[in-house]
Design a protein around this motif. Structure first.
Motif, PDB file in Angstrom:
ATOM      1  N   ASN A 155     -38.655 -36.392  72.498  1.00 38.77           N
ATOM      2  CA  ASN A 155     -39.858 -36.251  72.980  1.00 38.77           C
ATOM      3  C   ASN A 155     -40.305 -34.817  73.518  1.00 38.77           C
ATOM      4  OD1 ASN A 155     -41.123 -39.195  72.448  1.00 38.77           O
ATOM      5  ND2 ASN A 155     -39.710 -39.928  73.732  1.00 38.77           N
ATOM      6  N   ARG A 156     -41.663 -34.332  73.144  1.00 38.88           N
ATOM      7  CA  ARG A 156     -41.850 -33.077  73.506  1.00 38.88           C
ATOM      8  C   ARG A 156     -43.358 -33.095  73.835  1.00 38.88           C
ATOM      9  NH1 ARG A 156     -40.075 -29.155  68.897  1.00 38.88           N
ATOM     10  NH2 ARG A 156     -38.089 -30.255  69.662  1.00 38.88           N
ATOM     11  N   VAL A 157     -43.829 -31.893  74.360  1.00 38.70           N
ATOM     12  CA  VAL A 157     -45.180 -31.567  74.603  1.00 38.70           C
ATOM     13  C   VAL A 157     -45.497 -30.390  74.043  1.00 38.70           C
ATOM     14  CG1 VAL A 157     -46.960 -31.220  76.377  1.00 38.70           C
ATOM     15  CG2 VAL A 157     -45.136 -32.828  76.834  1.00 38.70           C
ATOM     16  N   GLY A 175     -42.613 -43.543  77.610  1.00 37.39           N
ATOM     17  CA  GLY A 175     -43.660 -42.830  78.407  1.00 37.39           C
ATOM     18  C   GLY A 175     -44.815 -42.264  77.415  1.00 37.39           C
ATOM     19  N   GLY A 176     -45.410 -41.038  77.829  1.00 41.80           N
ATOM     20  CA  GLY A 176     -46.212 -40.346  76.648  1.00 41.80           C
ATOM     21  C   GLY A 176     -47.676 -39.963  77.167  1.00 41.80           C
ATOM     22  N   ARG A 177     -47.954 -40.362  78.505  1.00 39.80           N
ATOM     23  CA  ARG A 177     -49.218 -39.989  78.942  1.00 39.80           C
ATOM     24  C   ARG A 177     -49.127 -38.475  79.460  1.00 39.80           C
ATOM     25  NH1 ARG A 177     -53.083 -42.821  77.036  1.00 39.80           N
ATOM     26  NH2 ARG A 177     -51.765 -44.708  77.710  1.00 39.80           N
ATOM     27  N   LEU A 178     -50.378 -37.763  79.383  1.00 38.40           N
ATOM     28  CA  LEU A 178     -50.550 -36.393  79.607  1.00 38.40           C
ATOM     29  C   LEU A 178     -51.843 -36.307  80.526  1.00 38.40           C
ATOM     30  CD1 LEU A 178     -49.719 -34.375  76.317  1.00 38.40           C
ATOM     31  CD2 LEU A 178     -48.385 -34.831  78.382  1.00 38.40           C
ATOM     32  N   LYS A 179     -52.080 -35.822  81.623  1.00 41.49           N
ATOM     33  CA  LYS A 179     -53.278 -35.641  82.345  1.00 41.49           C
ATOM     34  C   LYS A 179     -53.008 -34.377  82.917  1.00 41.49           C
ATOM     35  CE  LYS A 179     -55.511 -40.065  82.408  1.00 41.49           C
ATOM     36  NZ  LYS A 179     -56.170 -41.182  83.132  1.00 41.49           N
ATOM     37  N   PHE A 180     -54.363 -33.743  83.185  1.00 39.61           N
ATOM     38  CA  PHE A 180     -54.556 -32.639  84.137  1.00 39.61           C
ATOM     39  C   PHE A 180     -54.876 -32.967  85.580  1.00 39.61           C
ATOM     40  CE2 PHE A 180     -54.200 -29.859  80.346  1.00 39.61           C
ATOM     41  CZ  PHE A 180     -53.197 -28.842  81.027  1.00 39.61           C
ATOM     42  N   GLY A 181     -54.154 -32.624  86.697  1.00 42.32           N
ATOM     43  CA  GLY A 181     -54.413 -33.007  87.809  1.00 42.32           C
ATOM     44  C   GLY A 181     -55.637 -32.170  88.586  1.00 42.32           C
ATOM     45  N   LEU A 232     -50.347 -29.825  84.680  1.00 45.29           N
ATOM     46  CA  LEU A 232     -50.154 -30.716  83.741  1.00 45.29           C
ATOM     47  C   LEU A 232     -49.032 -31.935  84.100  1.00 45.29           C
ATOM     48  CD1 LEU A 232     -51.149 -31.798  80.949  1.00 45.29           C
ATOM     49  CD2 LEU A 232     -49.084 -30.507  80.131  1.00 45.29           C
ATOM     50  N   TYR A 233     -49.671 -33.080  84.182  1.00 42.29           N
ATOM     51  CA  TYR A 233     -48.455 -34.197  84.733  1.00 42.29           C
ATOM     52  C   TYR A 233     -48.304 -35.042  83.211  1.00 42.29           C
ATOM     53  CZ  TYR A 233     -49.770 -33.361  89.748  1.00 42.29           C
ATOM     54  OH  TYR A 233     -49.803 -32.838  90.931  1.00 42.29           O
ATOM     55  N   ILE A 234     -46.901 -35.201  83.316  1.00 44.83           N
ATOM     56  CA  ILE A 234     -46.399 -35.822  82.001  1.00 44.83           C
ATOM     57  C   ILE A 234     -45.484 -37.160  82.189  1.00 44.83           C
ATOM     58  CG2 ILE A 234     -44.836 -35.345  79.814  1.00 44.83           C
ATOM     59  CD1 ILE A 234     -45.147 -32.348  80.883  1.00 44.83           C
ATOM     60  N   ARG A 246     -44.247 -32.566  86.291  1.00 43.89           N
ATOM     61  CA  ARG A 246     -45.568 -31.724  86.742  1.00 43.89           C
ATOM     62  C   ARG A 246     -45.000 -30.180  86.409  1.00 43.89           C
ATOM     63  NH1 ARG A 246     -46.492 -28.988  91.825  1.00 43.89           N
ATOM     64  NH2 ARG A 246     -48.629 -28.575  92.111  1.00 43.89           N
ATOM     65  N   VAL A 247     -45.966 -30.001  85.376  1.00 39.47           N
ATOM     66  CA  VAL A 247     -45.650 -28.372  84.910  1.00 39.47           C
ATOM     67  C   VAL A 247     -46.943 -27.487  84.851  1.00 39.47           C
ATOM     68  CG1 VAL A 247     -43.807 -29.552  83.363  1.00 39.47           C
ATOM     69  CG2 VAL A 247     -46.235 -29.095  82.630  1.00 39.47           C
ATOM     70  N   THR A 248     -46.596 -26.202  84.911  1.00 42.60           N
ATOM     71  CA  THR A 248     -47.801 -25.420  84.744  1.00 42.60           C
ATOM     72  C   THR A 248     -48.154 -25.575  83.191  1.00 42.60           C
ATOM     73  OG1 THR A 248     -46.489 -23.596  83.878  1.00 42.60           O
ATOM     74  CG2 THR A 248     -46.814 -23.806  86.352  1.00 42.60           C
ATOM     75  N   PRO A 249     -49.531 -25.081  82.933  1.00 40.43           N
ATOM     76  CA  PRO A 249     -50.099 -24.862  81.618  1.00 40.43           C
ATOM     77  C   PRO A 249     -49.248 -24.179  80.802  1.00 40.43           C
ATOM     78  CG  PRO A 249     -51.800 -24.631  83.199  1.00 40.43           C
ATOM     79  CD  PRO A 249     -50.640 -24.443  84.033  1.00 40.43           C
TER      80      PRO A 249
END
Length: 365
Positions: A132-134, A162-168, A173-175, A198-201
Protein backbone atom coordinates in the motif's frame (compact mmCIF):
# COMPACT_ATOMS: atom_id res chain seq x y z
CA UNK A 1 -14.31 3.34 38.69
CA UNK A 2 -13.81 4.96 35.29
CA UNK A 3 -17.08 6.17 33.81
CA UNK A 4 -16.55 4.50 30.45
CA UNK A 5 -16.71 1.08 32.09
CA UNK A 6 -20.32 1.64 33.17
CA UNK A 7 -22.81 -0.03 30.83
CA UNK A 8 -25.74 2.17 29.92
CA UNK A 9 -28.84 0.02 30.03
CA UNK A 10 -30.96 2.40 27.99
CA UNK A 11 -28.37 2.52 25.23
CA UNK A 12 -28.07 -1.24 25.25
CA UNK A 13 -31.81 -1.62 24.71
CA UNK A 14 -31.76 0.87 21.85
CA UNK A 15 -28.80 -0.75 20.15
CA UNK A 16 -30.04 -4.28 20.56
CA UNK A 17 -33.25 -3.28 18.85
CA UNK A 18 -31.43 -2.01 15.75
CA UNK A 19 -28.59 -4.53 15.50
CA UNK A 20 -28.04 -6.64 12.39
CA UNK A 21 -26.99 -10.23 11.97
CA UNK A 22 -23.97 -11.01 9.84
CA UNK A 23 -20.70 -12.83 9.93
CA UNK A 24 -17.18 -12.30 8.76
CA UNK A 25 -14.30 -10.09 9.81
CA UNK A 26 -12.76 -6.69 9.24
CA UNK A 27 -15.47 -4.69 7.46
CA UNK A 28 -18.13 -7.33 8.11
CA UNK A 29 -18.16 -7.98 11.85
CA UNK A 30 -18.37 -11.14 13.92
CA UNK A 31 -19.85 -12.32 17.20
CA UNK A 32 -22.21 -10.69 19.71
CA UNK A 33 -20.41 -9.03 22.68
CA UNK A 34 -21.62 -7.15 25.73
CA UNK A 35 -23.54 -3.88 25.20
CA UNK A 36 -22.16 -0.48 24.25
CA UNK A 37 -20.43 1.66 26.85
CA UNK A 38 -19.79 5.39 26.84
CA UNK A 39 -18.15 8.10 28.91
CA UNK A 40 -20.95 10.64 29.13
CA UNK A 41 -24.49 11.42 28.16
CA UNK A 42 -25.78 14.48 26.34
CA UNK A 43 -28.49 15.55 23.95
CA UNK A 44 -28.05 15.73 20.20
CA UNK A 45 -29.91 17.52 17.45
CA UNK A 46 -31.11 15.32 14.62
CA UNK A 47 -29.71 16.04 11.15
CA UNK A 48 -31.94 17.17 8.30
CA UNK A 49 -33.28 15.02 5.49
CA UNK A 50 -30.57 13.61 3.18
CA UNK A 51 -30.51 14.88 -0.39
CA UNK A 52 -29.19 12.56 -3.07
CA UNK A 53 -26.29 14.24 -4.86
CA UNK A 54 -24.98 11.43 -7.07
CA UNK A 55 -25.62 7.80 -7.93
CA UNK A 56 -24.38 4.85 -9.98
CA UNK A 57 -20.93 4.83 -8.40
CA UNK A 58 -19.10 1.58 -7.71
CA UNK A 59 -17.76 1.12 -4.18
CA UNK A 60 -16.80 4.74 -3.43
CA UNK A 61 -14.16 4.79 -0.71
CA UNK A 62 -12.60 8.21 -0.21
CA UNK A 63 -13.86 11.78 -0.51
CA UNK A 64 -12.14 15.14 -0.31
CA UNK A 65 -13.35 18.61 -1.24
CA UNK A 66 -11.83 21.11 -3.61
CA UNK A 67 -11.90 24.77 -2.50
CA UNK A 68 -14.98 25.53 -4.62
CA UNK A 69 -17.08 22.83 -2.95
CA UNK A 70 -16.83 20.01 -5.50
CA UNK A 71 -15.89 16.59 -4.12
CA UNK A 72 -13.27 14.19 -5.43
CA UNK A 73 -14.47 10.62 -4.87
CA UNK A 74 -12.39 7.46 -5.30
CA UNK A 75 -13.78 4.10 -6.39
CA UNK A 76 -11.95 1.24 -4.70
CA UNK A 77 -12.19 -1.46 -7.37
CA UNK A 78 -12.21 0.56 -10.62
CA UNK A 79 -9.39 2.99 -9.63
CA UNK A 80 -11.54 5.81 -10.99
CA UNK A 81 -11.43 9.33 -9.61
CA UNK A 82 -14.83 11.03 -9.94
CA UNK A 83 -15.66 14.70 -9.47
CA UNK A 84 -19.07 15.27 -7.87
CA UNK A 85 -20.59 18.75 -7.79
CA UNK A 86 -23.16 19.85 -5.19
CA UNK A 87 -25.57 20.38 -8.10
CA UNK A 88 -25.45 16.64 -8.83
CA UNK A 89 -23.21 16.71 -11.88
CA UNK A 90 -20.50 14.07 -11.88
CA UNK A 91 -17.68 13.16 -14.22
CA UNK A 92 -14.72 10.82 -14.29
CA UNK A 93 -11.59 12.94 -14.04
CA UNK A 94 -8.97 10.21 -14.08
CA UNK A 95 -7.99 6.61 -13.55
CA UNK A 96 -5.12 6.13 -11.12
CA UNK A 97 -2.31 4.03 -12.60
CA UNK A 98 -0.73 1.19 -10.64
CA UNK A 99 -3.76 0.26 -8.53
CA UNK A 100 -3.99 -3.49 -7.82
CA UNK A 101 -7.48 -4.01 -6.32
CA UNK A 102 -8.40 -7.13 -4.40
CA UNK A 103 -10.27 -7.99 -1.22
CA UNK A 104 -10.42 -4.84 0.91
CA UNK A 105 -7.61 -3.20 -1.10
CA UNK A 106 -7.68 -0.88 -4.10
CA UNK A 107 -7.95 2.88 -4.57
CA UNK A 108 -8.90 4.23 -1.16
CA UNK A 109 -8.14 7.56 0.47
CA UNK A 110 -7.89 10.97 -1.17
CA UNK A 111 -6.84 14.31 0.29
CA UNK A 112 -6.56 17.80 -1.20
CA UNK A 113 -3.47 19.86 -0.43
CA UNK A 114 -4.09 22.68 2.08
CA UNK A 115 -2.33 24.92 -0.47
CA UNK A 116 -4.23 23.55 -3.46
CA UNK A 117 -4.97 27.05 -4.77
CA UNK A 118 -1.28 27.47 -5.60
CA UNK A 119 0.13 23.93 -5.97
CA UNK A 120 -2.84 21.99 -7.51
CA UNK A 121 -1.81 18.84 -5.60
CA UNK A 122 -3.92 15.96 -4.35
CA UNK A 123 -2.90 12.82 -2.45
CA UNK A 124 -4.10 9.26 -2.99
CA UNK A 125 -3.74 6.02 -0.98
CA UNK A 126 -3.91 2.77 -2.92
CA UNK A 127 -2.95 -0.87 -3.02
CA UNK A 128 -0.16 -1.51 -5.53
CA UNK A 129 1.35 -4.80 -6.67
CA UNK A 130 3.67 -5.11 -3.68
CA UNK A 131 2.44 -2.69 -1.03
CA UNK A 132 0.00 0.00 0.00
CA UNK A 133 1.30 3.46 -0.80
CA UNK A 134 0.56 7.16 -0.83
CA UNK A 135 1.17 9.18 -3.99
CA UNK A 136 1.04 12.87 -4.79
CA UNK A 137 -0.51 13.96 -8.07
CA UNK A 138 -1.31 17.13 -9.97
CA UNK A 139 -5.02 17.77 -10.41
CA UNK A 140 -6.29 20.68 -12.45
CA UNK A 141 -9.73 19.74 -13.82
CA UNK A 142 -8.31 16.27 -14.50
CA UNK A 143 -5.61 14.02 -13.08
CA UNK A 144 -2.47 14.93 -15.02
CA UNK A 145 0.99 13.44 -15.23
CA UNK A 146 2.30 10.45 -13.31
CA UNK A 147 1.56 10.39 -9.55
CA UNK A 148 4.73 10.45 -7.45
CA UNK A 149 5.03 8.03 -4.51
CA UNK A 150 5.77 9.77 -1.21
CA UNK A 151 5.18 6.86 1.22
CA UNK A 152 5.75 3.26 0.16
CA UNK A 153 6.14 -0.07 1.94
CA UNK A 154 2.87 0.00 3.87
CA UNK A 155 1.89 -3.68 4.30
CA UNK A 156 -0.89 -4.91 2.00
CA UNK A 157 -3.28 -7.84 2.38
CA UNK A 158 -6.68 -9.16 1.49
CA UNK A 159 -8.03 -7.49 4.65
CA UNK A 160 -7.18 -4.57 6.94
CA UNK A 161 -5.48 -2.16 4.57
CA UNK A 162 -6.50 1.02 6.39
CA UNK A 163 -6.53 3.72 3.73
CA UNK A 164 -7.82 7.06 5.03
CA UNK A 165 -5.91 10.26 4.24
CA UNK A 166 -6.53 13.65 5.86
CA UNK A 167 -4.59 16.82 6.45
CA UNK A 168 -4.70 17.96 10.05
CA UNK A 169 -4.94 21.46 11.50
CA UNK A 170 -1.11 21.38 11.60
CA UNK A 171 -1.09 20.92 7.79
CA UNK A 172 0.60 17.56 8.18
CA UNK A 173 -0.80 14.53 6.32
CA UNK A 174 -2.27 11.76 8.50
CA UNK A 175 -2.44 8.23 7.06
CA UNK A 176 -4.31 5.26 8.53
CA UNK A 177 -3.00 1.74 7.99
CA UNK A 178 -4.14 -1.77 8.92
CA UNK A 179 -2.20 -4.79 10.09
CA UNK A 180 -3.39 -6.93 7.12
CA UNK A 181 -4.31 -9.75 9.51
CA UNK A 182 -0.69 -9.98 10.78
CA UNK A 183 -1.59 -8.82 14.26
CA UNK A 184 1.96 -8.49 15.56
CA UNK A 185 2.69 -5.62 13.18
CA UNK A 186 0.50 -3.31 15.27
CA UNK A 187 2.92 -3.36 18.20
CA UNK A 188 6.09 -2.98 16.10
CA UNK A 189 7.04 0.69 16.11
CA UNK A 190 9.25 0.26 13.04
CA UNK A 191 6.45 -1.29 10.96
CA UNK A 192 4.00 0.89 9.01
CA UNK A 193 1.16 -1.62 9.57
CA UNK A 194 -1.53 -1.06 12.22
CA UNK A 195 -0.64 2.61 12.68
CA UNK A 196 -1.66 6.20 12.22
CA UNK A 197 1.18 7.88 10.35
CA UNK A 198 1.95 11.60 10.29
CA UNK A 199 4.06 12.94 7.46
CA UNK A 200 5.03 16.21 5.80
CA UNK A 201 3.43 16.98 2.42
CA UNK A 202 6.45 15.39 0.73
CA UNK A 203 6.26 12.19 2.81
CA UNK A 204 8.99 12.74 5.40
CA UNK A 205 8.52 12.13 9.14
CA UNK A 206 6.64 15.14 10.48
CA UNK A 207 8.40 17.30 13.08
CA UNK A 208 7.50 16.17 16.59
CA UNK A 209 6.73 12.55 15.71
CA UNK A 210 7.37 10.45 18.84
CA UNK A 211 9.70 7.77 17.45
CA UNK A 212 11.66 9.68 14.82
CA UNK A 213 9.88 7.89 11.98
CA UNK A 214 6.47 8.19 10.28
CA UNK A 215 4.50 6.72 13.19
CA UNK A 216 2.18 8.94 15.24
CA UNK A 217 0.24 6.25 17.15
CA UNK A 218 0.29 2.46 17.18
CA UNK A 219 -1.52 -0.64 18.43
CA UNK A 220 -4.28 -0.28 15.82
CA UNK A 221 -6.11 -3.09 14.04
CA UNK A 222 -7.66 -1.29 11.09
CA UNK A 223 -8.39 2.44 11.18
CA UNK A 224 -10.53 3.90 8.38
CA UNK A 225 -11.82 7.16 9.86
CA UNK A 226 -10.17 10.37 11.09
CA UNK A 227 -11.69 13.65 12.25
CA UNK A 228 -10.64 16.68 14.27
CA UNK A 229 -13.00 18.64 16.51
CA UNK A 230 -13.05 22.44 16.75
CA UNK A 231 -10.36 22.31 19.46
CA UNK A 232 -7.97 20.35 17.24
CA UNK A 233 -8.41 16.99 18.99
CA UNK A 234 -8.04 13.97 16.71
CA UNK A 235 -10.50 11.04 16.78
CA UNK A 236 -10.41 7.76 14.87
CA UNK A 237 -12.74 4.86 14.15
CA UNK A 238 -11.38 1.34 14.48
CA UNK A 239 -12.72 -2.06 13.47
CA UNK A 240 -12.82 -4.66 16.21
CA UNK A 241 -12.53 -8.37 15.65
CA UNK A 242 -15.05 -10.41 17.65
CA UNK A 243 -16.21 -7.98 20.30
CA UNK A 244 -15.74 -4.22 20.07
CA UNK A 245 -15.54 -1.53 17.42
CA UNK A 246 -14.09 1.71 18.76
CA UNK A 247 -13.85 5.48 18.73
CA UNK A 248 -10.43 6.56 19.98
CA UNK A 249 -9.00 9.93 20.97
CA UNK A 250 -5.63 9.85 19.21
CA UNK A 251 -2.64 11.31 21.00
CA UNK A 252 1.06 11.42 20.18
CA UNK A 253 2.91 8.15 20.73
CA UNK A 254 0.04 6.34 22.46
CA UNK A 255 -0.46 2.56 22.18
CA UNK A 256 -4.09 1.64 21.48
CA UNK A 257 -3.71 -1.98 22.46
CA UNK A 258 -4.25 -4.28 19.49
CA UNK A 259 -3.81 -7.26 19.57
CA UNK A 260 -3.31 -7.34 23.34
CA UNK A 261 -6.56 -5.50 24.05
CA UNK A 262 -9.83 -5.21 22.16
CA UNK A 263 -12.13 -2.54 23.58
CA UNK A 264 -11.64 -1.34 27.16
CA UNK A 265 -8.81 -3.15 28.94
CA UNK A 266 -7.83 -0.85 31.82
CA UNK A 267 -4.26 -2.06 31.42
CA UNK A 268 -1.12 -0.06 32.01
CA UNK A 269 0.62 0.99 28.83
CA UNK A 270 -2.50 0.87 26.65
CA UNK A 271 -4.95 3.66 25.86
CA UNK A 272 -8.62 2.72 26.15
CA UNK A 273 -11.23 3.85 23.61
CA UNK A 274 -13.65 6.65 24.37
CA UNK A 275 -16.52 4.57 23.04
CA UNK A 276 -17.23 1.01 21.93
CA UNK A 277 -19.93 -0.68 19.90
CA UNK A 278 -20.63 -4.31 19.26
CA UNK A 279 -19.30 -5.33 15.86
CA UNK A 280 -22.76 -5.94 14.38
CA UNK A 281 -23.86 -2.41 15.32
CA UNK A 282 -21.11 -0.57 13.53
CA UNK A 283 -18.02 -1.70 11.58
CA UNK A 284 -17.22 2.03 11.43
CA UNK A 285 -15.33 3.44 8.47
CA UNK A 286 -15.47 7.14 7.53
CA UNK A 287 -15.59 9.76 10.28
CA UNK A 288 -16.45 13.47 10.20
CA UNK A 289 -16.98 16.28 12.69
CA UNK A 290 -19.82 18.79 12.26
CA UNK A 291 -22.28 20.61 14.50
CA UNK A 292 -20.66 19.53 17.75
CA UNK A 293 -20.84 15.80 16.94
CA UNK A 294 -18.75 13.10 15.38
CA UNK A 295 -20.48 11.23 12.54
CA UNK A 296 -19.35 7.65 11.89
CA UNK A 297 -20.37 5.77 8.74
CA UNK A 298 -21.21 2.17 9.62
CA UNK A 299 -20.76 -0.66 7.13
CA UNK A 300 -22.18 -3.76 8.76
CA UNK A 301 -24.37 -1.58 10.99
CA UNK A 302 -25.90 0.15 7.94
CA UNK A 303 -26.45 3.44 9.75
CA UNK A 304 -24.85 6.77 10.47
CA UNK A 305 -23.80 7.11 14.09
CA UNK A 306 -24.04 10.58 15.62
CA UNK A 307 -21.74 10.90 18.63
CA UNK A 308 -22.14 14.19 20.55
CA UNK A 309 -18.93 15.62 21.98
CA UNK A 310 -18.51 17.51 25.21
CA UNK A 311 -14.99 18.83 25.76
CA UNK A 312 -13.38 15.75 24.25
CA UNK A 313 -15.78 13.26 25.84
CA UNK A 314 -18.29 11.26 23.85
CA UNK A 315 -21.98 11.38 24.64
CA UNK A 316 -24.48 8.63 23.99
CA UNK A 317 -24.45 7.70 20.28
CA UNK A 318 -27.64 7.96 18.24
CA UNK A 319 -28.28 5.83 15.16
CA UNK A 320 -29.43 7.85 12.14
CA UNK A 321 -30.88 6.49 8.86
CA UNK A 322 -30.85 2.94 10.22
CA UNK A 323 -30.96 0.49 7.27
CA UNK A 324 -32.23 3.26 4.97
CA UNK A 325 -29.33 3.21 2.52
CA UNK A 326 -27.39 0.01 3.25
CA UNK A 327 -23.69 0.03 4.01
CA UNK A 328 -22.14 3.44 4.64
CA UNK A 329 -18.44 3.97 3.95
CA UNK A 330 -17.84 7.71 3.69
CA UNK A 331 -18.57 10.62 6.01
CA UNK A 332 -17.03 13.99 5.16
CA UNK A 333 -17.73 17.61 6.03
CA UNK A 334 -18.23 19.86 3.01
CA UNK A 335 -16.95 23.44 2.88
CA UNK A 336 -20.52 24.74 3.37
CA UNK A 337 -20.85 22.79 6.64
CA UNK A 338 -23.12 20.05 5.33
CA UNK A 339 -22.27 16.41 5.90
CA UNK A 340 -21.74 14.20 2.84
CA UNK A 341 -22.08 10.45 3.14
CA UNK A 342 -21.61 7.68 0.57
CA UNK A 343 -22.84 4.10 0.45
CA UNK A 344 -20.69 1.01 -0.13
CA UNK A 345 -23.20 -1.53 -1.39
CA UNK A 346 -21.04 -2.57 -4.37
CA UNK A 347 -18.11 -3.63 -2.16
CA UNK A 348 -19.00 -7.34 -2.30
CA UNK A 349 -20.79 -7.40 1.04
CA UNK A 350 -23.87 -5.29 0.30
CA UNK A 351 -27.10 -5.55 -1.63
CA UNK A 352 -26.99 -2.75 -4.22
CA UNK A 353 -30.10 -0.76 -5.08
CA UNK A 354 -30.72 0.17 -8.71
CA UNK A 355 -28.91 3.51 -8.39
CA UNK A 356 -26.13 2.47 -5.98
CA UNK A 357 -23.69 3.49 -4.93
CA UNK A 358 -24.94 6.91 -3.88
CA UNK A 359 -23.70 10.15 -2.35
CA UNK A 360 -25.99 12.16 -0.07
CA UNK A 361 -25.75 15.65 1.40
CA UNK A 362 -27.10 15.90 4.95
CA UNK A 363 -27.86 19.24 6.65
CA UNK A 364 -26.42 19.40 10.16
CA UNK A 365 -28.44 21.55 12.55
Amino acid sequence: MRLHTIALAAAAVLLAACSSDSSGDGEGGAHTPPPLTTTATSGSTAPGEPRKVAGNLKAPWGMAFLPGGDALVTERDTARLVRVKPSGEQEQVGTVPGVDPGGEGGLMGVAVSPTYATDRLIYLYYTAEDDNRVVRATFDRTLTGTPRPIVTGIPKGGIHNGGRLKFGPDRMLYITTGETGETGLSQEKDSLGGKILRVTPDGRPAPGNPFGNLVWSYGHRNVQGLAWDDKGRLYATEFGQDRFDEINLIERGKNYGWPEVEGVGDRDGFTDPLLTWTTNEASPSGLAYAGGSLWAAALRGERLWQIPLDNGRTGRPVARFDSAYGRLRVAATAPDGTLWIATSNHDGRGEPAADDDRVFSVPVR
